[in-house]
Design a protein around this motif. Structure first.
Motif, short mmCIF file in Angstrom:
data_model
loop_
_atom_site.label_atom_id
_atom_site.label_comp_id
_atom_site.label_asym_id
_atom_site.label_seq_id
_atom_site.Cartn_x
_atom_site.Cartn_y
_atom_site.Cartn_z
N PRO A 129 0.80 -1.23 0.00
CA PRO A 129 0.00 0.00 0.00
C PRO A 129 0.83 1.28 0.00
CG PRO A 129 -0.09 -1.10 2.14
CD PRO A 129 0.54 -2.07 1.19
N CYS A 130 1.98 1.28 0.69
CA CYS A 130 2.80 2.48 0.74
C CYS A 130 3.39 2.81 -0.62
CB CYS A 130 3.92 2.31 1.76
SG CYS A 130 5.11 3.67 1.81
N LEU A 131 3.97 1.81 -1.29
CA LEU A 131 4.53 2.03 -2.63
C LEU A 131 3.45 2.44 -3.62
CD1 LEU A 131 7.18 -0.82 -3.02
CD2 LEU A 131 7.59 1.64 -3.05
N THR A 132 2.26 1.86 -3.48
CA THR A 132 1.18 2.22 -4.39
C THR A 132 0.72 3.65 -4.16
OG1 THR A 132 0.44 -0.08 -4.60
CG2 THR A 132 -1.17 1.63 -5.12
N ALA A 133 0.64 4.08 -2.90
CA ALA A 133 0.28 5.46 -2.60
C ALA A 133 1.27 6.42 -3.24
CB ALA A 133 0.20 5.68 -1.09
N TRP A 134 2.56 6.09 -3.13
CA TRP A 134 3.59 6.93 -3.76
C TRP A 134 3.46 6.92 -5.28
CZ3 TRP A 134 7.45 4.50 -6.81
CH2 TRP A 134 8.37 5.37 -7.38
N ALA A 135 3.37 5.74 -5.88
CA ALA A 135 3.38 5.63 -7.34
C ALA A 135 2.11 6.19 -7.98
CB ALA A 135 3.56 4.16 -7.74
N SER A 136 0.98 6.06 -7.30
CA SER A 136 -0.28 6.55 -7.87
C SER A 136 -0.59 7.98 -7.46
CB SER A 136 -1.45 5.65 -7.43
OG SER A 136 -1.65 5.75 -6.03
N ALA A 137 0.15 8.49 -6.46
CA ALA A 137 -0.09 9.83 -5.92
C ALA A 137 -1.51 9.96 -5.38
CB ALA A 137 0.20 10.92 -6.95
N GLU A 138 -2.03 8.86 -4.83
CA GLU A 138 -3.37 8.86 -4.26
C GLU A 138 -3.37 8.08 -2.94
OE1 GLU A 138 -5.95 7.17 -7.14
OE2 GLU A 138 -5.84 8.88 -8.51
N ALA A 172 5.25 17.11 -3.49
CA ALA A 172 5.85 18.44 -3.48
C ALA A 172 6.04 18.93 -4.90
CB ALA A 172 7.19 18.41 -2.74
N GLN A 173 5.50 20.10 -5.21
CA GLN A 173 5.59 20.69 -6.54
C GLN A 173 5.13 19.72 -7.63
OE1 GLN A 173 9.71 21.97 -6.69
NE2 GLN A 173 9.23 23.90 -5.69
N GLY A 174 4.06 19.00 -7.33
CA GLY A 174 3.47 18.09 -8.29
C GLY A 174 4.13 16.73 -8.39
N HIS A 175 5.20 16.50 -7.63
CA HIS A 175 5.92 15.23 -7.71
C HIS A 175 5.80 14.45 -6.40
CE1 HIS A 175 7.68 16.48 -11.46
NE2 HIS A 175 8.24 17.53 -10.91
N PRO A 176 5.35 13.19 -6.44
CA PRO A 176 5.36 12.37 -5.24
C PRO A 176 6.80 12.10 -4.79
CG PRO A 176 3.91 11.44 -6.91
CD PRO A 176 4.73 12.49 -7.58
N ILE A 177 7.11 12.47 -3.55
CA ILE A 177 8.45 12.25 -3.02
C ILE A 177 8.49 11.21 -1.92
CG2 ILE A 177 9.15 14.61 -3.59
CD1 ILE A 177 8.88 15.26 -0.55
N GLY A 178 7.34 10.64 -1.58
CA GLY A 178 7.31 9.64 -0.53
C GLY A 178 5.89 9.37 -0.09
N ALA A 179 5.76 8.84 1.13
CA ALA A 179 4.43 8.50 1.64
C ALA A 179 4.43 8.48 3.16
CB ALA A 179 3.98 7.14 1.10
N LEU A 180 3.27 8.81 3.73
CA LEU A 180 2.99 8.63 5.15
C LEU A 180 2.17 7.37 5.27
CD1 LEU A 180 1.65 12.15 6.24
CD2 LEU A 180 4.00 11.35 6.36
N THR A 233 6.07 19.72 1.43
CA THR A 233 6.77 20.94 1.03
C THR A 233 7.97 21.19 1.91
OG1 THR A 233 4.71 21.92 0.21
CG2 THR A 233 6.52 23.43 0.71
N LEU A 234 7.79 21.07 3.22
CA LEU A 234 8.90 21.30 4.14
C LEU A 234 9.98 20.24 3.99
CD1 LEU A 234 6.94 22.37 7.35
CD2 LEU A 234 8.36 23.81 5.90
N LEU A 235 9.57 18.98 3.85
CA LEU A 235 10.56 17.91 3.70
C LEU A 235 11.36 18.07 2.42
CD1 LEU A 235 8.49 14.82 4.93
CD2 LEU A 235 10.51 15.79 6.04
N SER A 236 10.71 18.52 1.35
CA SER A 236 11.44 18.68 0.10
C SER A 236 12.47 19.79 0.22
CB SER A 236 10.48 18.98 -1.05
OG SER A 236 9.87 20.25 -0.90
N HIS A 237 12.16 20.83 1.00
CA HIS A 237 13.11 21.92 1.20
C HIS A 237 14.29 21.46 2.04
CE1 HIS A 237 9.88 25.23 0.39
NE2 HIS A 237 10.36 24.69 -0.71
N ILE A 238 13.99 20.68 3.11
CA ILE A 238 15.07 20.16 3.96
C ILE A 238 15.95 19.22 3.14
CG2 ILE A 238 15.62 18.79 6.00
CD1 ILE A 238 12.88 19.69 7.14
N GLN A 239 15.30 18.34 2.39
CA GLN A 239 16.03 17.37 1.57
C GLN A 239 16.86 18.10 0.52
OE1 GLN A 239 13.70 14.87 -1.10
NE2 GLN A 239 14.85 13.09 -0.42
N GLY A 240 16.27 19.12 -0.10
CA GLY A 240 16.99 19.85 -1.13
C GLY A 240 18.22 20.55 -0.60
N SER A 241 18.12 21.09 0.62
CA SER A 241 19.28 21.78 1.19
C SER A 241 20.40 20.82 1.51
CB SER A 241 18.87 22.53 2.46
OG SER A 241 18.51 21.63 3.49
#
Length: 239
Positions: A83-92, A127-135, A162-170
């Motif tokens: 389910p986690c991988l599917t949530a990421w891959a489907s963005a749903e 983040a910014q239209g791209h799935p970067i992970g899952a809760l 959004t916050l995680l992508s900024h932390i990860q990007g830095s």
């Protein structure tokens, strides 16, 4: 859990989680704090987890509250489905009312049968239209989560991503190449590829996603590249 979450409770929970993330400077610390905060906000959960996932479906960072979450997630990534991988891959969001009876990921469900997991809820981090992970949250009783729980988890996921992508990007700005950024997941392309496999092989959507993810891993390429090649190949055959 009830279908509706009071607005003041929702605002308080989201605000607390965002406050925690805003104080973090490292991705690993941020995802760990997020996992703990999510569990405390989802009554009845035996554990919660956060995974940041690259374009090949591999975890780049993970946080979890309990060993059961660590093991359940490990099995998903080992099997390439769940389910986690599917949530990421489907963005749903993905909701499993009962792991014992849900037919969508038979290999993973069989692998976790001895774990105290019966209900699962997972939602993408986008983040910014791209799935970067899952809760994800897990419960040891069936039918614990519902539309209200899914809405609450999604409310966490938006600003958290959004916050995680900024932390990860830095942290990785010097190590991330333009090619890797460009290879981030394309939802429309993946939907097309899934549709092709569903028609060609009689797969369910979840089976098609699992096959695409495993192919990307085996070829050591991105999910987007695998989908693009399949779509291009199929288009060439029909023209």
């Amino acid at each position: 859990m009830t279908d509706r979450v009071p607005l003041d409770e929702l605002s308080t929970a989201v605000g607390r989680i965002m406050g925690l993330l805003l104080t973090q400077e490292k991705v690993d610390d941020a995802v760990q704090h997020l996992a703990v905060a999510v569990k405390s906000s989802m009554p009845g959960s035996v554990g919660a987890g956060v995974s940041l996932i690259d374009s090949r479906g591999r975890r780049t960072s993970t946080g979890f509250t309990d060993d059961v979450v660590k093991e359940a997630d490990r099995l998903q990534y080992e099997l390439g489905s769940g389910p986690c991988l599917t949530a990421w891959a489907s963005a749903e969001p993905v909701l499993m009312d009962d792991v014992a009876t849900d037919p969508r990921w038979p290999d993973w469900s069989s692998a976790v049968k001895d774990l105290p997991i019966r209900s699962v809820l997972s939602t993408p981090l986008v983040a910014q239209g791209h799935p970067i992970g899952a809760l994800k949250v897990y419960a040891d009783v069936p039918h614990l989560y519902n539309a209200g729980a899914s809405s609450l988890l999604s409310s966490f996921a938006g600003p958290a991503a959004t916050l995680l992508s900024h932390i990860q990007g830095s942290e990785v700005v010097e190590r991330m190449s333009g090619a890797l950024q460009a290879s981030l997941y394309s939802r429309d392309l993946t939907n097309q590829a899934c549709g092709i496999l569903m028609e060609r092989k009689g797969h369910t959507r979840e089976q098609a996603l699992s096959e695409l993810i495993m192919t990307a891993r085996q070829l050591r390429t991105s999910l987007r590249d695998v989908c693009a090649e399949l779509v291009a190949e199929t288009t060439a055959r029909t023209t």
